[in-house]
Design a protein around this motif. Structure first.
Motif, PDB file in Angstrom:
ATOM      1  N   PRO A 199       0.808  -1.230   0.000  1.00 14.29           N
ATOM      2  CA  PRO A 199       0.000   0.000   0.000  1.00 14.29           C
ATOM      3  C   PRO A 199       0.837   1.274   0.000  1.00 14.29           C
ATOM      4  O   PRO A 199       0.472   2.250  -0.670  1.00 14.29           O
ATOM      5  N   ALA A 200       1.977   1.273   0.725  1.00 15.77           N
ATOM      6  CA  ALA A 200       2.787   2.500   0.782  1.00 15.77           C
ATOM      7  C   ALA A 200       3.423   2.774  -0.579  1.00 15.77           C
ATOM      8  O   ALA A 200       3.463   3.916  -1.056  1.00 15.77           O
TER       9      ALA A 200
ATOM     10  N   ALA B 131       3.515   5.810  -5.697  1.00 18.12           N
ATOM     11  CA  ALA B 131       3.420   5.826  -7.166  1.00 18.12           C
ATOM     12  C   ALA B 131       2.310   6.781  -7.613  1.00 18.12           C
ATOM     13  O   ALA B 131       2.459   7.514  -8.591  1.00 18.12           O
ATOM     14  N   ARG B 132       1.204   6.786  -6.868  1.00 15.94           N
ATOM     15  CA  ARG B 132       0.105   7.684  -7.243  1.00 15.94           C
ATOM     16  C   ARG B 132       0.499   9.139  -7.013  1.00 15.94           C
ATOM     17  O   ARG B 132       0.208  10.007  -7.840  1.00 15.94           O
TER      18      ARG B 132
ATOM     19  N   PRO C 106      -6.344  -8.900  -1.033  1.00 14.65           N
ATOM     20  CA  PRO C 106      -7.081  -7.867  -0.313  1.00 14.65           C
ATOM     21  C   PRO C 106      -6.817  -6.449  -0.807  1.00 14.65           C
ATOM     22  O   PRO C 106      -7.617  -5.555  -0.561  1.00 14.65           O
ATOM     23  N   VAL C 107      -5.705  -6.227  -1.534  1.00 21.86           N
ATOM     24  CA  VAL C 107      -5.402  -4.846  -1.958  1.00 21.86           C
ATOM     25  C   VAL C 107      -6.270  -4.388  -3.122  1.00 21.86           C
ATOM     26  O   VAL C 107      -6.340  -3.222  -3.442  1.00 21.86           O
ATOM     27  N   ASP C 108      -6.926  -5.318  -3.789  1.00 25.03           N
ATOM     28  CA  ASP C 108      -7.737  -4.938  -4.938  1.00 25.03           C
ATOM     29  C   ASP C 108      -9.207  -5.172  -4.587  1.00 25.03           C
ATOM     30  O   ASP C 108      -9.678  -6.297  -4.603  1.00 25.03           O
ATOM     31  N   PRO C 109      -9.918  -4.114  -4.224  1.00 27.81           N
ATOM     32  CA  PRO C 109     -11.224  -4.296  -3.616  1.00 27.81           C
ATOM     33  C   PRO C 109     -12.360  -4.713  -4.567  1.00 27.81           C
ATOM     34  O   PRO C 109     -13.414  -5.114  -4.119  1.00 27.81           O
TER      35      PRO C 109
END
Ligand code: FAD
Length: 522
Positions: free
Chosen positions: A54-55, A60-61, A333-336
């Motif tokens: 996630p970090a 990147a965003r 889990p990171v891709d909802p």
């Protein structure tokens, strides 16, 4: 022409499509791609949705947010960001055209207009919905047989998967509920269905989302011979397309790391720098067809969030189906997103497209004690995209006397909805209410998003059949009056439509690239 050089400005999916088709079809041709933003991932142009940490994903965003990237931008050796207190960023990974700082564009009538500045462009951040244009959405001067061929090629380039999440029992249940509600008013073949998406389903049920990386394919595979004829330079801002005697001769490019500027000669220049910055670069280069920046369209969007009702969905899916699905989703889990459905555009009665994203959690946090929090059957976030009829008055214009934060003639966007759009938005809102009630209970009522929110900006470099002031380029995307200069991207789309535009723009790019390849000696 022996061993021609092509310069591509912009590394989003459209620039990538030009690069791929030209390298593969013109023997000896070399493509040099310049991208103003930084490279985000080890594989150039990969979707940030594939980043598991996630970090790392957040970083990147952030560094994609150009003038709004703040300290991260400075750490790249770029001048200080122009972020101002209290501003908002339209969507993670994007930066507003009208960001409110020094050198900001002016877009009060189109406030959510945004761009991404990074390798892969918006295509590193997109949702990957890739339905095909239908009926009057298609560009009328390309015949149906050619459309089908171009779309087939575009789907291959983008790794489009038509049956993504088709095995989701809850997703299938949602389709059945929508089918029950709308069956009688939609033509055969245009009812609720799974939404095609760009990505490669993985054996564990997750998705590897597609970006410019898959479009570039062998061009970024060091083992592939094609990679020897492709160069990608990040943090390289093209400041001007050079034109001499009616012909593009190359580009002037500034290395944002060293601040050095150089001229790069080219036999063909392709500008695929998004629907605002492509016309801005042409304007700055003195290429100013009457229609440049005009006929701006997007998709006015009405969205809502619905809690899936157990009694309704249990007509079509069982508790055991749900258990199996929750177990599968927990792998990634990171891709909802758990399933994506839609009702496509059709004529005459459904000039809209409905997109239905099914997920375990709502897209905004609900307090733990909220009566609708923690719904085992999950939530749908859904929205209708509607049409905007092209008009000359809706435009991005450029001011030679006011430089923007990059030193380009600054942008002003003027945009207005007319009765046409208001009528269709009202009809779509009514349908959204029906769709929501068919699936469950609204936890966010239908609402129209501010202009620009679709991020589907079209028309500003539209293609057309005649150089009559209503188009910027010919049917093969060649800019009227300048040889060796091609435009690419959603700006080329001249129709009023509701289809997510990337697949269509890649199809238009394939057409332009094939024509350019002929001229370059394919
Ligand atoms: P972009 O991807 O915008 O790339 C243009 C690139 O040009 C940028 O990287 C920019 O930095 C670079 N550039 C600009 N000026 C210069 C210059 N002077 N020199 C060098 N480089 C320059 N579309 C869909 O079809 N389906 C979806 O589901 C969807 N969802 C989306 C969700 C989000 C959150 C976002 C942000 C976008 C979404 N889109 C979607 C839109 C989609 O991403 C775009 O249609 C697509 O990326 C357009 O590709 P492009 O190559 O034309 O432009």
């Amino acid at each position: 022409m022996s061993e021609p050089t092509v310069v591509v400005v912009g590394s989003g999916p459209i620039g990538a499509a030009y690069a791929r088709v030209l390298v593969e079809s013109v023997p000896g041709a070399k493509v040099v791609m310049f991208e103003a933003g930084p490279q985000l991932t080890a594989i150039p142009g990969e979707s940030v949705r594939n980043i598991a940490d996630p970090a790392e994903k957040k970083h990147a965003r952030e560094i994609s947010q150009g003038p709004q990237a703040g300290s991260l931008r400075e750490s790249l050796g770029l001048p200080a960001g122009v972020a101002v207190e209290g501003m908002f960023t339209a969507r993670e990974g994007t930066h507003l055209i009208d960001f409110g700082g020094e050198g900001s564009g002016h877009a009060s009538s189109f406030p959510a207009a945004a761009a991404s500045t990074n390798v892969g462009g918006m295509g590193a951040h997109w949702t990957c919905a890739t339905p095909s244009p239908q009926f009057s959405e298609r560009i009328p001067f390309i015949d149906d047989a050619e459309w089908d061929d171009l779309l087939t090629e575009a789907k291959k380039l983008l790794h489009v998967s038509s049956a993504a999440f088709a095995d989701s029992a809850v997703g299938a249940g949602i389709r059945s509920l929508l089918e029950d509600e709308f069956r009688d008013e939609l033509p055969e073949g245009y009812g609720p269905s799974t939404l095609p998406v760009a990505g490669d389903p993985q054996p564990d049920g997750s998705m590897r989302w597609a970006g410019s990386d898959v479009v570039l394919g062998p061009l970024i595979d060091p083992e592939a011979p094609e990679s020897a004829r492709f160069e990608l330079h990040d943090l390289s801002l093209v400041t001007r397309v050079e034109v001499e005697d009616g012909r593009a001769t190359g580009v002037t490019v500034e290395d944002l790391r060293t601040r050095e500027t150089r001229f790069v000669p080219a036999d063909l220049v392709v500008v695929a720098a998004d629907a605002f910055r492509t016309p801005q670069l042409l304007w700055a280069s003195g290429v100013r067809p009457t229609a440049l920046g005009h006929y701006l369209t997007e998709h006015p969007v009405v969205i809502s969030t619905v809690k899936v009702d157990a009694d309704l969905i249990e007509q079509y899916a069982t508790e055991a189906d749900l258990d199996a699905e929750i177990a599968r989703r927990s792998i990634n889990p990171v891709d909802p997103v758990a399933a994506v459905n839609r009702i496509p555009f059709s004529e005459p009665n459904h000039p809209f497209s409905l997109q239905v994203m099914y997920a375990e959690n709502p897209p905004f946090p609900l307090p733990a004690d909220h009566p609708d929090a923690d719904n085992r059957w999950g939530y749908v976030n859904m929205g209708y995209g509607t049409r905007k009829q092209p008009r000359f008055e809706d435009a991005v214009t450029f001011d030679d006397d006011e430089p923007d934060y990059r030193g380009f003639p600054n942008m002003t966007i003027r945009y207005e909805l007319t009765e046409n759009e208001e009528r269709e938005i009202a009809a779509a809102t009514e349908r959204l209410r029906r769709a929501g009630r068919a699936i469950g209970k609204f936890i966010a009522e239908p609402r129209l998003l501010p202009p620009g929110s679709s991020l589907h900006f079209m028309g500003t470099t539209r293609i057309g059949v005649a150089d009559d002031g209503t188009s910027v380029a010919d049917p093969w995307s060649r800019v009227w009056g300048v040889d060796g200069l091609v435009v690419g991207g959603n700006g080329t789309i001249p129709t009023a439509n509701t289809v997510n535009p990337t697949l269509m723009s890649v199809a238009v790019a394939v057409r332009g690239a094939r024509k350019a390849a002929e001229a370059l000696g394919a």
